[in-house]
Design a protein around this motif. Structure first.
Motif, mmCIF file in Angstrom:
data_model
loop_
_atom_site.group_PDB
_atom_site.id
_atom_site.type_symbol
_atom_site.label_atom_id
_atom_site.label_comp_id
_atom_site.label_asym_id
_atom_site.label_seq_id
_atom_site.Cartn_x
_atom_site.Cartn_y
_atom_site.Cartn_z
ATOM 1 N N ARG B 38 0.823 -1.203 0.000
ATOM 2 C CA ARG B 38 0.000 0.000 0.000
ATOM 3 C C ARG B 38 0.857 1.252 0.000
ATOM 4 N NH1 ARG B 38 -1.880 -3.544 3.733
ATOM 5 N NH2 ARG B 38 -3.824 -4.566 3.176
ATOM 6 N N HIS B 190 -4.928 -6.302 -4.941
ATOM 7 C CA HIS B 190 -3.512 -6.128 -4.608
ATOM 8 C C HIS B 190 -2.613 -6.877 -5.569
ATOM 9 C CE1 HIS B 190 -4.338 -3.931 -1.002
ATOM 10 N NE2 HIS B 190 -5.254 -4.821 -0.677
ATOM 11 N N GLU B 270 -5.446 3.501 -2.168
ATOM 12 C CA GLU B 270 -5.465 3.071 -0.767
ATOM 13 C C GLU B 270 -5.579 4.260 0.161
ATOM 14 O OE1 GLU B 270 -5.433 0.348 0.873
ATOM 15 O OE2 GLU B 270 -5.044 -1.172 -0.644
#
Lengths: 122, 893
Positions: B38, B190, B270
């Protein structure tokens, strides 16, 4: 027989005192102690002088005076007003209503006698 | 062929690596590890899907053909990321707070969740993106072909369609595997993001490596390269200003509107703060990507005259026998192509499945799909099929168009298509007045103009639009010539199309927005979007049942006020036989609630609010809160005003009352002074007159003298009593009273009072019920008797009935003793009831009696005893109530 005075007053002791003073001077003192029919009493007797208290049960002395002045037979009758309320505006009201004389309680005996005497002098 | 085999092997290994990376990243994210996933760096690298194979290979080709103009493609996004950082941030914030899944979702959501609009945007996005996907497939197959041609096995012609097919299949598989693991399109992918971040590094590294090879390997250094550039025709290329501005603006718009950019920038975001890093890191990335474009183009033009400049990046190393570098370059191009296709497929499939497939499916099943598992499976399937469909469409486009030169220009054509979203997008974010009708109109006009003036002609003359239309215009109207609309001849076709489509799009959008009236839900969403920073960034969902009711309660509280809402809900729960505040959300209850709410916010808003919560639709609780808060604030404000006004009215009335009371008190005071004067002067008159008689008259009879003396005596006592009363009142009022507490029965006390008030005189008849009076009191009996005496004496003095009767009633109310004194007279007029307890107050001017101190004294005494004396209105005559709490005796002792 002296002149007649009508005393309209509700306090028994004061009636007693004035009657004593004037009677001794030769007046014919008649009394009335109720405001409601005070005018009728005066109309019936047609006195030479009227002594009128301001605070009477049933009707105010000023109202009675107005009735007296409005009546042809009584209009010229001298009226002495007595009041226990020593305020200036009461005196003014009395004079406006046509009182011949105005006197504040307590008065001196000599004073009231003198005043009544003067009032009937033509 | 060996090279080609190696290439295939490398390619497969690379794909295997991507799978591994994506898988590892997904696993790490699932276990909550890998915070580096992230990081803002990964976010920035993922943005680099902007650089597709088209820019990887095409930029060099662009430069070879048009000189420095290729820079505009990089300039647009750079300007957006740096200069419009705040706009991007707002878009990201809206995307997160509204749980936006795609650009179609954003636009539809903003304009009242219009699915028509979403379908429109989706179709346009698919139309605009499909050729772009085809372009990626083409670039990879071309690069394969380039290897095949130069390789030893040249004879074996590579079937381009087969290569493209396998490539498309592999990409679809990868995308389905990593792009549809979760149903929630709003969740981060992700694995995918990590894979494209890796690809971003690979393509940059590859391009830099080729660049370094060209500058130092082939040209022999920086200065030599510069000299070569000076000598080449690129340096002398004159650049049209309108194209510079036009293409820069276009690429800037596309950067915001491209579905795949929206996917990585907003959906996969994010943290808003990542934009801060991207604001400098992304332009830096673009700068590195463009650093060696010109040298490669110049050297390519020198060494490979006559070959496709789009493949210089690959063909230069190949021609120099640098197979390793060539494979690296190939991987760079492969990365650019695959990352674009993967993300675009995810973005488009989300749009297609959410806005086209799912609504149709729900409609076909009658919208009765209440089982959540059911819908989940269908949605996932729809998403996967959409991915396959989108990639297949790209493949189809590639095979049908034959991969001709028409594809080369398709990048900018595509840009211009998605740029049509811009007015509706920005208008939606910054202008509350933007409406659904406006957005539809603008999009419709813009896309039609784009199709007609750019997209259709891009297939080449006479493919779709006939030569006649191109030359004479549609229906022979010359102002409808696709590349010279309204007589604007001589313009660059791209700039022409972009100008007219955007101009008409924006004009239609603004004009219709101004003229049309937004629906309540549009207003609501408009407020949510434009004022996104003022509202809570989180978004809630419902699981149904009581949770829904609670949401309804929260909303209702904000609109109706807590007390009213709670009462309403508790009442409804009670009606359903449930305790507490949360009834079952039955239709009856909801209808009642809607009615209740419509009283506050109007029927339409109430319907929308209840509908949205109960329908579990896409409006979040926070949305409703925002509107509810606004409403509540307005209502609070107006009710505050009302309260203020009511308070002022009350104050004014109080002031008037106070003034009346003061005036009356002042008059009473005057009257009292007269009264005191009268009360004092009357006895004094008698005293003076008789004392003068006694003094001056000679020869009074003994009886007379005695009688006059006793008159004087009586009157003196009367005076004393009056003064005593005044002093008594004064003492009571100042609270300097010592209570003398004794015990005795009420009956005895009343006997005493009646006797003291002259009870034996027959003028007043007193009725009592002695049975009730057997109550033992413990208080200051003398003072209480004084009150009773006063009340009885008042009745005697003032009752005007022919045969006056005083009724004394006694009863207990709890621990309080109540004694009522009621006579049968005419009572006390309402306007006097307030003042009779004031001192000096007397009813009537001329009635004989006391000085008006009696009731005032009574009131003070009762206050001291802990009770009170009040006037009881509405009885037959004058009625006074004495109330005395009996436990007071404890306190008194």
């Amino acid at each position: 027989m002296g002149k007649q005075v009508l005393l309209i007053e509700d306090e028994p002791n004061i009636i007693e005192a004035i009657r004593f003073i004037l009677s001794r001077d030769g007046w014919d003192v008649r009394t009335h102690s109720n405001g409601l029919d005070a005018f009728e009493a005066a109309r019936a007797r047609l006195p030479d002088v009227i002594i009128l208290d301001v605070m009477l049960p049933g009707k105010s002395g000023f109202d009675i005076l107005a009735e007296i002045r409005a009546d042809a037979a009584l209009a010229d009758t001298p009226v002495l007003m007595l009041t226990a309320r020593g305020q200036k505006k009461d005196r003014e009201m009395a004079e406006r209503a046509g009182a011949s004389h105005y006197m504040t309680k307590p008065f001196s005996n000599a004073e009231i006698l003198e005043t009544v005497r003067q009032m009937v002098v033509p | 062929m060996a090279t080609l085999n190696i290439l295939v092997l490398v390619c497969l290994s690379y794909v295997a690596l991507l799978f591994a990376v994506a898988f590892a990243a997904d696993r790490a994210a699932l276990r909550g590890r890998g915070t580096w996933l992230r990081s803002p760096l990964v976010y920035t690298l993922s943005l680099s899907i902007y650089c597709t194979a088209w820019t990887f290979y095409g930029a060099v080709g662009f430069a070879a053909r048009s000189g420095l103009e290729f820079l505009t493609i990089y300039l647009g996004p750079t300007l957006v990321v740096i200069g419009w950082w705040w706009a991007l941030r707002k878009m990201v914030r809206v995307g997160r707070s509204q749980r936006i899944t795609s650009i179609a979702d954003l636009i539809s959501s903003r304009y009242g969740k219009s699915n028509t609009l979403a379908v429109f945007v989706t179709v346009l996005a698919v139309v605009g993106t499909t050729p772009y996907i085809a372009l990626q497939l083409q670039s990879v197959t071309f690069s394969f072909a380039a290897f095949a041609e130069t390789g030893p096995g040249t004879g074996q012609a590579l079937n381009r369609d087969v290569t493209a097919f396998w490539l498309a299949l592999g990409l679809a598989l990868f995308t389905i595997l990593f792009g549809t693991r979760n149903l929630d399109a709003n969740e981060r992918h992700h694995g995918v993001v990590m894979a494209i971040a890796l690809e971003a590094v690979v393509k940059l590294f590859a391009l830099l490596a080729v660049g370094v090879f060209v500058v130092w390997g082939l040209s022999g250094g920086v200065s030599e390269t510069l000299a070569r550039i000076d000598a080449s025709k690129i340096a002398t290329w004159d650049v049209s200003a309108s194209r510079w501005v036009g293409v820069t603006a276009l690429s800037a718009a596309a950067f915001l509107c491209l579905p795949r950019m929206f996917q990585v920038m907003v959906v996969e975001n994010e943290d808003e703060d990542h934009l801060r890093t991207a604001a400098w890191a992304f332009p830096a990335y673009l700068m590195l990507m463009s650093l060696f474009v010109v040298p490669i183009a110049v050297v390519g033009l020198d060494l490979l005259e006559g070959t496709n400049p789009d493949l210089f990046v690959l063909s230069l190393p190949l021609s120099q026998g640098q197979d390793g570098l060539a494979i690296l370059a190939f991987l760079g191009g492969f990365s650019s192509a695959t990352s674009m296709v993967i993300v675009a497929a995810i973005a488009l499939s989300t749009m297609v499945s959410n806005h086209i497939v799912m609504p149709i499916w729900l409609n076909m099943t009658g919208g009765s799909a209440v089982i959540s598992g059911d819908v989940r499976q269908v949605a996932l399937l729809a998403r996967r099929l959409s991915i396959a469909g989108v990639v297949f469409l790209g493949y189809l486009y590639f095979t049908i168009s034959g991969g001709g030169t028409a594809l080369a220009k398709i990048g900018l054509v595509s840009f211009a298509g998605v740029a049509q979203f811009l007015p509706a997008l920005l208008g939606g974010l910054f202008w509350r007045g933007a409406t659904r009708m406006g957005a539809m109109t603008g999009l419709a006009i813009g896309s039609v103009v784009w199709l007609y003036s750019l997209f259709l002609p891009s297939f080449g003359p006479a493919v779709i639009l006939s030569e006649g239309i191109m030359q004479q215009g549609l229906l022979g109207l010359s102002w409808l010539r696709p590349q010279a609309l309204f007589g604007s001849e001589g313009m660059d076709p791209l700039v022409h199309a972009v100008m007219w489509s955007m101009l008409l799009n924006t004009a239609g959008f603004v004009l219709v927005s101004l003229l049309s009236f937004p629906k309540p839900i549009e207003r609501l969403q408009g407020a949510q979007f434009v004022n996104v920073y003022e509202h809570s960034p989180t978004s809630g969902g419902w699981t149904g049942g009581l949770a829904q009711t609670e949401d309804l309660l929260i909303m209702a509280q904000r609109i109706m006020g807590p007390t009213q809402a709670q009462t309403f809900f508790a009442g409804a729960a009670g009606g359903q036989g449930i305790g507490g505040y949360l009834p079952e959300p039955s239709p009856d209850f909801l209808q009642a609630l809607e009615r209740e709410l419509s009283g506050s916010v109007g029927a339409a808003a109430a319907h929308a609010m209840v509908g949205q919560i109960v329908g579990g639709a896409s409006v979040s609780v926070e949305d409703l809160m925002a509107v509810a808060d606004e409403t509540a604030q307005i209502m609070e404000y107006s009710s505050k005003l009302e309260a203020k006004s009511a308070e002022l009215t009350r104050t004014a009335r109080k002031l008037r009352e106070a003034n009346d009371k003061l005036t009356q008190l002042s008059r009473q005071k005057d009257a009292f002074l007269s009264q005191v004067s009268h009360e004092l002067r009357t006895p004094m008159t008698s005293i003076r007159a008789f004392s003068e008689i006694l003094r001056d008259t000679k020869g009074l009879k003994a009886g007379e003298a005695g009688k006059y003396a006793s008159v004087i005596h009586d009157e003196a006592i009367r005076l004393t009593r009056l003064l005593d009363d005044l002093l008594d009142l004064s003492v009571l009022e100042n609270g300097q009273v010592n209570l003398n507490v004794q015990s005795g029965t009420l009956a005895d006390l009343l006997d005493r009072a009646a006797a003291a008030a002259g009870g034996e005189a027959a003028t007043l008849k007193i009725r009592r019920r002695r049975g009730d009076e057997d109550i033992i009191l413990s208080t200051d009996l003398d003072r209480l008797a004084q009150v009773f005496i006063n009340l009885i004496a008042n009745a005697r003095k003032y009752c005007d009935a022919a045969q006056p009767v005083l009724t004394i009633e006694t009863r207990m109310s709890g621990e309080t003793l109540l004694v009522d004194f009621t006579d049968n007279g005419s009572g006390i007029p309402v306007d006097k009831q307030d003042v009779i307890f004031e001192k000096f107050s007397r009813i009537g001017d001329t009635k004989a009696g006391g000085a008006g101190l009696g009731l005032a004294i009574c009131r003070e005494i009762m206050a001291r005893l802990g009770g009170q004396v009040t006037y009881l209105p509405g009885q037959q005559g004058a009625a006074f109530r004495v109330s005395l709490p009996l436990e007071q005796r404890v306190a008194a002792q």
